[in-house]
Design a protein around this motif. Structure first.
Motif, PDB file in Angstrom:
ATOM      1  N   GLY A 181       5.962   2.746   1.492  1.00 25.18           N
ATOM      2  CA  GLY A 181       5.998   1.634   0.606  1.00 25.18           C
ATOM      3  C   GLY A 181       7.302   0.931   0.167  1.00 25.18           C
ATOM      4  N   ARG A 182       7.389  -0.421   0.050  1.00 25.09           N
ATOM      5  CA  ARG A 182       8.643  -0.833  -0.431  1.00 25.09           C
ATOM      6  C   ARG A 182       9.095  -0.726  -1.792  1.00 25.09           C
ATOM      7  NH1 ARG A 182       7.800  -6.847   2.353  1.00 25.09           N
ATOM      8  NH2 ARG A 182       7.485  -6.180   4.561  1.00 25.09           N
ATOM      9  N   THR A 183       8.355  -0.452  -2.635  1.00 27.00           N
ATOM     10  CA  THR A 183       8.668  -0.165  -4.047  1.00 27.00           C
ATOM     11  C   THR A 183       8.729   1.569  -4.355  1.00 27.00           C
ATOM     12  OG1 THR A 183       6.141  -0.300  -4.739  1.00 27.00           O
ATOM     13  CG2 THR A 183       7.473  -2.132  -4.545  1.00 27.00           C
ATOM     14  N   PHE A 184       8.806   2.168  -3.294  1.00 29.45           N
ATOM     15  CA  PHE A 184       8.949   3.535  -3.709  1.00 29.45           C
ATOM     16  C   PHE A 184      10.300   4.055  -4.658  1.00 29.45           C
ATOM     17  CE2 PHE A 184       8.801   8.396  -2.665  1.00 29.45           C
ATOM     18  CZ  PHE A 184      10.103   8.777  -2.913  1.00 29.45           C
ATOM     19  N   SER A 185      11.315   3.295  -4.699  1.00 29.80           N
ATOM     20  CA  SER A 185      12.162   3.660  -5.345  1.00 29.80           C
ATOM     21  C   SER A 185      11.969   3.452  -6.874  1.00 29.80           C
ATOM     22  CB  SER A 185      13.640   2.886  -5.044  1.00 29.80           C
ATOM     23  OG  SER A 185      13.431   1.245  -5.324  1.00 29.80           O
ATOM     24  N   MET A 186      10.952   2.533  -7.363  1.00 33.49           N
ATOM     25  CA  MET A 186      10.607   2.195  -8.789  1.00 33.49           C
ATOM     26  C   MET A 186       9.594   3.285  -9.225  1.00 33.49           C
ATOM     27  SD  MET A 186      10.362  -1.962  -7.879  1.00 33.49           S
ATOM     28  CE  MET A 186       9.851  -2.208  -9.703  1.00 33.49           C
ATOM     29  N   TYR A 187       9.102   4.097  -8.496  1.00 33.70           N
ATOM     30  CA  TYR A 187       8.131   4.998  -9.106  1.00 33.70           C
ATOM     31  C   TYR A 187       8.518   6.222  -9.467  1.00 33.70           C
ATOM     32  CZ  TYR A 187       4.694   2.326  -6.115  1.00 33.70           C
ATOM     33  OH  TYR A 187       4.328   1.209  -5.599  1.00 33.70           O
ATOM     34  N   CYS A 188       7.919   6.866 -10.599  1.00 31.28           N
ATOM     35  CA  CYS A 188       8.191   8.083 -10.971  1.00 31.28           C
ATOM     36  C   CYS A 188       7.321   8.968  -9.998  1.00 31.28           C
ATOM     37  CB  CYS A 188       7.233   8.042 -12.353  1.00 31.28           C
ATOM     38  SG  CYS A 188       7.221  10.032 -13.031  1.00 31.28           S
ATOM     39  N   MET A 189       7.878  10.141  -9.523  1.00 33.70           N
ATOM     40  CA  MET A 189       7.326  10.789  -8.542  1.00 33.70           C
ATOM     41  C   MET A 189       7.019  12.126  -9.129  1.00 33.70           C
ATOM     42  SD  MET A 189       6.904   9.040  -5.987  1.00 33.70           S
ATOM     43  CE  MET A 189       6.355  10.084  -4.774  1.00 33.70           C
ATOM     44  N   GLY A 190       5.963  12.682  -8.650  1.00 39.31           N
ATOM     45  CA  GLY A 190       5.720  14.181  -9.018  1.00 39.31           C
ATOM     46  C   GLY A 190       5.086  15.157  -8.221  1.00 39.31           C
ATOM     47  N   TRP A 191       5.032  16.514  -8.210  1.00 40.58           N
ATOM     48  CA  TRP A 191       4.634  17.475  -7.608  1.00 40.58           C
ATOM     49  C   TRP A 191       3.417  18.129  -8.365  1.00 40.58           C
ATOM     50  CZ3 TRP A 191       4.641  18.119  -2.434  1.00 40.58           C
ATOM     51  CH2 TRP A 191       5.816  17.681  -1.643  1.00 40.58           C
ATOM     52  N   PHE A 192       2.358  18.310  -7.904  1.00 43.21           N
ATOM     53  CA  PHE A 192       1.308  19.190  -8.767  1.00 43.21           C
ATOM     54  C   PHE A 192       0.990  20.299  -7.601  1.00 43.21           C
ATOM     55  CE2 PHE A 192       0.157  16.711 -12.618  1.00 43.21           C
ATOM     56  CZ  PHE A 192       1.035  15.592 -12.200  1.00 43.21           C
ATOM     57  N   ARG A 193       0.125  21.248  -8.205  1.00 43.55           N
ATOM     58  CA  ARG A 193      -0.470  22.152  -7.263  1.00 43.55           C
ATOM     59  C   ARG A 193      -1.737  22.909  -7.721  1.00 43.55           C
ATOM     60  NH1 ARG A 193       3.642  27.480  -8.393  1.00 43.55           N
ATOM     61  NH2 ARG A 193       2.832  27.799 -10.351  1.00 43.55           N
ATOM     62  N   GLN A 194      -2.568  23.233  -6.683  1.00 45.37           N
ATOM     63  CA  GLN A 194      -4.198  23.689  -7.170  1.00 45.37           C
ATOM     64  C   GLN A 194      -4.209  24.838  -6.379  1.00 45.37           C
ATOM     65  OE1 GLN A 194      -7.190  20.576  -6.982  1.00 45.37           O
ATOM     66  NE2 GLN A 194      -8.456  21.761  -8.088  1.00 45.37           N
ATOM     67  N   ALA A 195      -4.480  26.102  -7.131  1.00 44.47           N
ATOM     68  CA  ALA A 195      -4.887  27.201  -6.430  1.00 44.47           C
ATOM     69  C   ALA A 195      -6.436  27.356  -6.234  1.00 44.47           C
ATOM     70  CB  ALA A 195      -4.258  28.105  -7.287  1.00 44.47           C
ATOM     71  N   PRO A 196      -6.822  28.236  -5.626  1.00 43.83           N
ATOM     72  CA  PRO A 196      -8.471  28.081  -5.399  1.00 43.83           C
ATOM     73  C   PRO A 196      -9.095  28.346  -6.809  1.00 43.83           C
ATOM     74  CG  PRO A 196      -7.597  29.491  -3.600  1.00 43.83           C
ATOM     75  CD  PRO A 196      -5.928  28.895  -4.633  1.00 43.83           C
ATOM     76  N   GLY A 197      -9.882  27.967  -7.219  1.00 47.61           N
ATOM     77  CA  GLY A 197     -10.825  28.159  -8.539  1.00 47.61           C
ATOM     78  C   GLY A 197      -9.870  27.961  -9.744  1.00 47.61           C
ATOM     79  N   GLN A 236       0.901  -1.140   0.042  1.00 46.02           N
ATOM     80  CA  GLN A 236       0.139  -0.103   0.126  1.00 46.02           C
ATOM     81  C   GLN A 236       0.897   1.209   0.048  1.00 46.02           C
ATOM     82  OE1 GLN A 236      -3.294  -0.015  -0.151  1.00 46.02           O
ATOM     83  NE2 GLN A 236      -3.781   1.921  -0.089  1.00 46.02           N
ATOM     84  N   VAL A 237       0.863   2.136  -0.910  1.00 46.04           N
ATOM     85  CA  VAL A 237       1.433   3.414  -1.008  1.00 46.04           C
ATOM     86  C   VAL A 237       0.700   4.683  -0.309  1.00 46.04           C
ATOM     87  CG1 VAL A 237       2.301   5.158  -2.455  1.00 46.04           C
ATOM     88  CG2 VAL A 237       2.463   2.636  -3.067  1.00 46.04           C
ATOM     89  N   GLN A 238       1.175   5.070   0.818  1.00 42.63           N
ATOM     90  CA  GLN A 238       0.873   6.317   1.502  1.00 42.63           C
ATOM     91  C   GLN A 238       1.655   7.224   1.118  1.00 42.63           C
ATOM     92  OE1 GLN A 238      -0.191   4.631   5.295  1.00 42.63           O
ATOM     93  NE2 GLN A 238      -2.380   4.470   4.777  1.00 42.63           N
ATOM     94  N   LEU A 239       1.365   8.395   0.702  1.00 39.17           N
ATOM     95  CA  LEU A 239       2.023   9.558   0.366  1.00 39.17           C
ATOM     96  C   LEU A 239       1.537  10.651   1.494  1.00 39.17           C
ATOM     97  CD1 LEU A 239       1.955   9.742  -3.364  1.00 39.17           C
ATOM     98  CD2 LEU A 239       3.670   8.614  -1.951  1.00 39.17           C
ATOM     99  N   VAL A 240       2.610  11.255   2.176  1.00 37.96           N
ATOM    100  CA  VAL A 240       2.504  12.363   3.071  1.00 37.96           C
ATOM    101  C   VAL A 240       3.355  13.426   3.128  1.00 37.96           C
ATOM    102  CG1 VAL A 240       2.190  12.760   5.774  1.00 37.96           C
ATOM    103  CG2 VAL A 240       1.771  10.552   4.846  1.00 37.96           C
ATOM    104  N   GLU A 241       2.855  14.570   2.640  1.00 33.01           N
ATOM    105  CA  GLU A 241       3.463  15.703   2.096  1.00 33.01           C
ATOM    106  C   GLU A 241       3.845  16.651   3.647  1.00 33.01           C
ATOM    107  OE1 GLU A 241       0.704  15.486  -1.156  1.00 33.01           O
ATOM    108  OE2 GLU A 241       0.393  15.210   0.927  1.00 33.01           O
ATOM    109  N   SER A 242       4.855  17.261   3.604  1.00 31.01           N
ATOM    110  CA  SER A 242       4.797  18.228   4.949  1.00 31.01           C
ATOM    111  C   SER A 242       5.941  19.332   4.522  1.00 31.01           C
ATOM    112  CB  SER A 242       5.753  17.415   6.021  1.00 31.01           C
ATOM    113  OG  SER A 242       6.973  16.985   5.461  1.00 31.01           O
TER     114      SER A 242
END
Length: 128
Positions: free
Chosen positions: A26-42, A1-7
């Motif tokens: 997760g144990r397979t984190f190193s195999m994933y492509c990782m990204g950052w996204f953002r969402q502004a109000p509206g 199970q992948v659980q991502l927690v931002e801080s």
């Protein structure tokens, strides 16, 4: 199970810096492509940055290029987003995301649909 927690989100003045971090147990984190996204109000959620599973390639949106830097530490299962020279228009909720496949080209990496797992987000507010 992948659980991502931002801080690392918070309130900062324009021109300041913040460093966001995303952790996964997760144990397979190193195999994933990782990204950052953002969402502004509206506004729709938009791509900010991505990094291949070995960290050899990074992708940054034009709006943040030269100011933000994505990096990862597979030993710690973390991916960071260093944000410098922040602007009020950077104000948004920032989300970490993981793609079970490695990153493709910029277009593929920038698509919301490419990602399988998402964190809950962390608020970044830049005051003028």
């Amino acid at each position: 199970q992948v659980q991502l927690v931002e801080s690392g989100g918070g309130l900062v003045q324009a021109g300041g810096s913040l460093r966001l971090s995303c952790a996964d147990s997760g144990r397979t984190f190193s195999m994933y492509c990782m990204g950052w996204f953002r969402q502004a109000p509206g506004k729709e959620r938009e791509f900010v940055a991505g990094i291949t599973w070995r960290g050899g390639r990074t992708f940054h949106a034009d709006s943040v290029k030269g100011r933000f830097t994505i990096s990862r530490d597979n030993a710690k299962n973390t991916v960071d987003l260093q944000m410098n020279s922040l602007k009020p228009e950077d104000t948004a909720v920032y989300y970490c995301a993981a793609d079970k496949n490695d990153c493709g080209d910029y277009h593929y990496t920038s698509l919301i649909a490419s990602y399988d797992y998402w964190g809950q987000g962390t608020q970044v507010t830049v005051s003028s």
